[in-house]
Scaffold this motif. Sequence first.
Motif, PDB file in Angstrom:
ATOM      1  N   THR A 104      -8.654   5.110  -1.561  1.00  0.00           N
ATOM      2  CA  THR A 104      -7.833   4.076  -1.877  1.00  0.00           C
ATOM      3  C   THR A 104      -7.693   3.159  -0.626  1.00  0.00           C
ATOM      4  O   THR A 104      -7.723   1.909  -0.979  1.00  0.00           O
ATOM      5  CB  THR A 104      -6.504   4.636  -2.141  1.00  0.00           C
ATOM      6  OG1 THR A 104      -6.206   5.771  -3.242  1.00  0.00           O
ATOM      7  CG2 THR A 104      -5.433   3.296  -2.732  1.00  0.00           C
ATOM      8  N   ASP A 105      -7.928   3.552   0.604  1.00  0.00           N
ATOM      9  CA  ASP A 105      -7.845   2.881   1.852  1.00  0.00           C
ATOM     10  C   ASP A 105      -9.233   1.721   1.648  1.00  0.00           C
ATOM     11  O   ASP A 105      -9.030   0.489   2.054  1.00  0.00           O
ATOM     12  CB  ASP A 105      -8.071   3.394   2.992  1.00  0.00           C
ATOM     13  CG  ASP A 105      -6.545   4.113   3.359  1.00  0.00           C
ATOM     14  OD1 ASP A 105      -5.690   3.393   3.100  1.00  0.00           O
ATOM     15  OD2 ASP A 105      -6.470   5.011   4.173  1.00  0.00           O
ATOM     16  N   PHE A 154       0.347   4.853  -1.745  1.00  0.00           N
ATOM     17  CA  PHE A 154       0.525   6.316  -1.063  1.00  0.00           C
ATOM     18  C   PHE A 154       1.788   7.273  -1.572  1.00  0.00           C
ATOM     19  O   PHE A 154       1.546   8.334  -1.597  1.00  0.00           O
ATOM     20  CB  PHE A 154       0.896   6.069   0.305  1.00  0.00           C
ATOM     21  CG  PHE A 154      -0.295   5.448   1.324  1.00  0.00           C
ATOM     22  CD1 PHE A 154      -1.460   5.259   0.638  1.00  0.00           C
ATOM     23  CD2 PHE A 154      -0.033   4.900   2.617  1.00  0.00           C
ATOM     24  CE1 PHE A 154      -2.553   4.716   1.188  1.00  0.00           C
ATOM     25  CE2 PHE A 154      -1.199   4.291   3.126  1.00  0.00           C
ATOM     26  CZ  PHE A 154      -2.317   4.275   2.583  1.00  0.00           C
ATOM     27  N   ASN A 203       0.915  -1.253  -0.030  1.00  0.00           N
ATOM     28  CA  ASN A 203       0.145   0.064  -0.039  1.00  0.00           C
ATOM     29  C   ASN A 203       0.668   1.171  -0.103  1.00  0.00           C
ATOM     30  O   ASN A 203       0.388   2.149  -0.696  1.00  0.00           O
ATOM     31  CB  ASN A 203      -1.035   0.221   1.339  1.00  0.00           C
ATOM     32  CG  ASN A 203      -1.950  -1.194   1.317  1.00  0.00           C
ATOM     33  OD1 ASN A 203      -2.101  -1.648   0.428  1.00  0.00           O
ATOM     34  ND2 ASN A 203      -2.695  -1.060   2.352  1.00  0.00           N
ATOM     35  N   ILE A 227       0.334   8.822  -4.695  1.00  0.00           N
ATOM     36  CA  ILE A 227      -0.585   9.645  -4.504  1.00  0.00           C
ATOM     37  C   ILE A 227       0.021  11.043  -4.095  1.00  0.00           C
ATOM     38  O   ILE A 227      -0.197  12.185  -4.571  1.00  0.00           O
ATOM     39  CB  ILE A 227      -1.641   9.215  -3.767  1.00  0.00           C
ATOM     40  CG1 ILE A 227      -2.301   8.105  -4.258  1.00  0.00           C
ATOM     41  CG2 ILE A 227      -2.652  10.243  -3.126  1.00  0.00           C
ATOM     42  CD1 ILE A 227      -3.651   7.326  -3.398  1.00  0.00           C
ATOM     43  N   GLY A 279      -4.603   8.877   6.697  1.00  0.00           N
ATOM     44  CA  GLY A 279      -4.940   7.582   6.026  1.00  0.00           C
ATOM     45  C   GLY A 279      -4.801   6.280   6.857  1.00  0.00           C
ATOM     46  O   GLY A 279      -5.824   5.605   6.561  1.00  0.00           O
ATOM     47  N   SER A 284      -8.467   4.298   7.562  1.00  0.00           N
ATOM     48  CA  SER A 284      -8.078   2.893   6.823  1.00  0.00           C
ATOM     49  C   SER A 284      -8.453   1.983   8.273  1.00  0.00           C
ATOM     50  O   SER A 284      -9.247   0.666   8.106  1.00  0.00           O
ATOM     51  CB  SER A 284      -6.757   2.524   6.759  1.00  0.00           C
ATOM     52  OG  SER A 284      -6.581   1.212   6.331  1.00  0.00           O
ATOM     53  N   LEU A 291      -0.205  10.690   6.010  1.00  0.00           N
ATOM     54  CA  LEU A 291      -0.178   9.415   6.335  1.00  0.00           C
ATOM     55  C   LEU A 291      -0.882   8.895   7.375  1.00  0.00           C
ATOM     56  O   LEU A 291      -1.722   7.930   7.535  1.00  0.00           O
ATOM     57  CB  LEU A 291       1.126   8.863   6.620  1.00  0.00           C
ATOM     58  CG  LEU A 291       2.080   8.755   5.034  1.00  0.00           C
ATOM     59  CD1 LEU A 291       3.645   8.688   5.436  1.00  0.00           C
ATOM     60  CD2 LEU A 291       1.655   7.703   4.396  1.00  0.00           C
ATOM     61  N   ILE A 314      -6.499   9.337  -0.624  1.00  0.00           N
ATOM     62  CA  ILE A 314      -5.914   8.317   0.341  1.00  0.00           C
ATOM     63  C   ILE A 314      -7.044   7.562   0.894  1.00  0.00           C
ATOM     64  O   ILE A 314      -6.942   6.377   1.126  1.00  0.00           O
ATOM     65  CB  ILE A 314      -4.866   8.874   1.475  1.00  0.00           C
ATOM     66  CG1 ILE A 314      -3.633   9.587   0.892  1.00  0.00           C
ATOM     67  CG2 ILE A 314      -4.686   7.826   2.460  1.00  0.00           C
ATOM     68  CD1 ILE A 314      -2.595   8.536   0.652  1.00  0.00           C
TER      69      ILE A 314
END
Length: 402
Positions: A204-205, A86, A82, A89, A107, A111, A104, A201
């Motif tokens: 995408t998670d 990241f 992953n 992105i 995210g 997540s 982060l 993010i």
Amino acid sequence: MDVSPLVWTLTIAGIVLLLLFDYFFHVRKAHVPELREAAIWSSVYVGIALLFGVGVLVLGGGAAGSEYFSGYITEKALSVDNLFVFLIIMTSFRVPREDQQKVLLFGITFSLAARTGFIFLGAALINSFAWVFYIFGLILLITAGNMLKPESSESRHDENIAVRVARRLFHTSPDYDGDKLFTIHDGKRALTPMLLVMVAIGGTDLLFALDSIPAIFGLTQDVYIVFTATAFSLLGLRQLYFLLDGLLDRLIYLSYGLAIILAFIGVKLVLHALHENNVPFINGGEHVPVFEISTGLSLTVIIGVIVVTVVASLWSKAGRAQTAISNARRHATDYLDLGYTADHSERIRVYAALCEEETTIKNLGEKYRQKARDEEELMDLLHRAHAEHDESVRRAARDGTA
């Protein structure tokens, strides 16, 4: 494992406290973590996860301990993959390096919340419908196949649908305003790229959760173990990002290793589904006598595949060349992007890293030097970066003379 409500409460409280500690003591003030800081805190979080696993082993027994470590290792490996996305992105959104920690951590928090929802939803489905194992197994087998397909860098840079909708419906600013989510642009309140990158993010998670949750349910159906293994694999991901900075491209065989692991777990799920079968059109709704893969065998396969994948990637000369070329391109782009960071020392660090990668490419042999020279865009970036550096040195010399 028979886990009491008190243990659940203490576990969740501990995980929340770790997240709050990360926010208030590490990312509240924007800065670029040094390698030593990233290494120390990454080790601390891994150590906490391992100690927790030992506790599960002692209090829950060997089977529970094996399931926890199998799940933790699998989820940790998937989380490293992953990090590639990241990185892409944040590069495409030109997130200032000193603000990347906050992105982060958001995210990771998003997540964890999303996967917790998927975990309890998955557990409810499994308890009510045994055929869900067929679905989970099919998802993992398809995911494993997709990981083996070549993917262009352009496709991985594409904005997800949430970001495209946000840009279309709302007024957005082209530039960052520190770490603010909203700012004033052209006299109107606008979304900043910081908010958009967090949306990217987060979206995408959600996709990652669709892969990772079936994977860990293929190793254990104990909700407490699934939750804790997933949570501890995510905690410390921020530090791991900076610890592996510049080395992610080196793991050129990671996608193959993860594909093998996901396919293996997918087969394990299908076999378990056949063993517990109650679908009418399969064997008349009766259980199918098949070989079931034990947790011990799963743990052995997972560890073995990861070790072989990492060692093969690190020893590969092609991997070293790809890493050096990718990092040289990234460092040259960052150096030329004067809006990337306001920290002058960061520009010096980026230029030094660029020169180091160029030296690595030169030392790898003519085959790989030619590969770099064949990339006209890369050569243009390097030329412009060195020209900009030379000009900045001349400016500094003139200012010093004056």
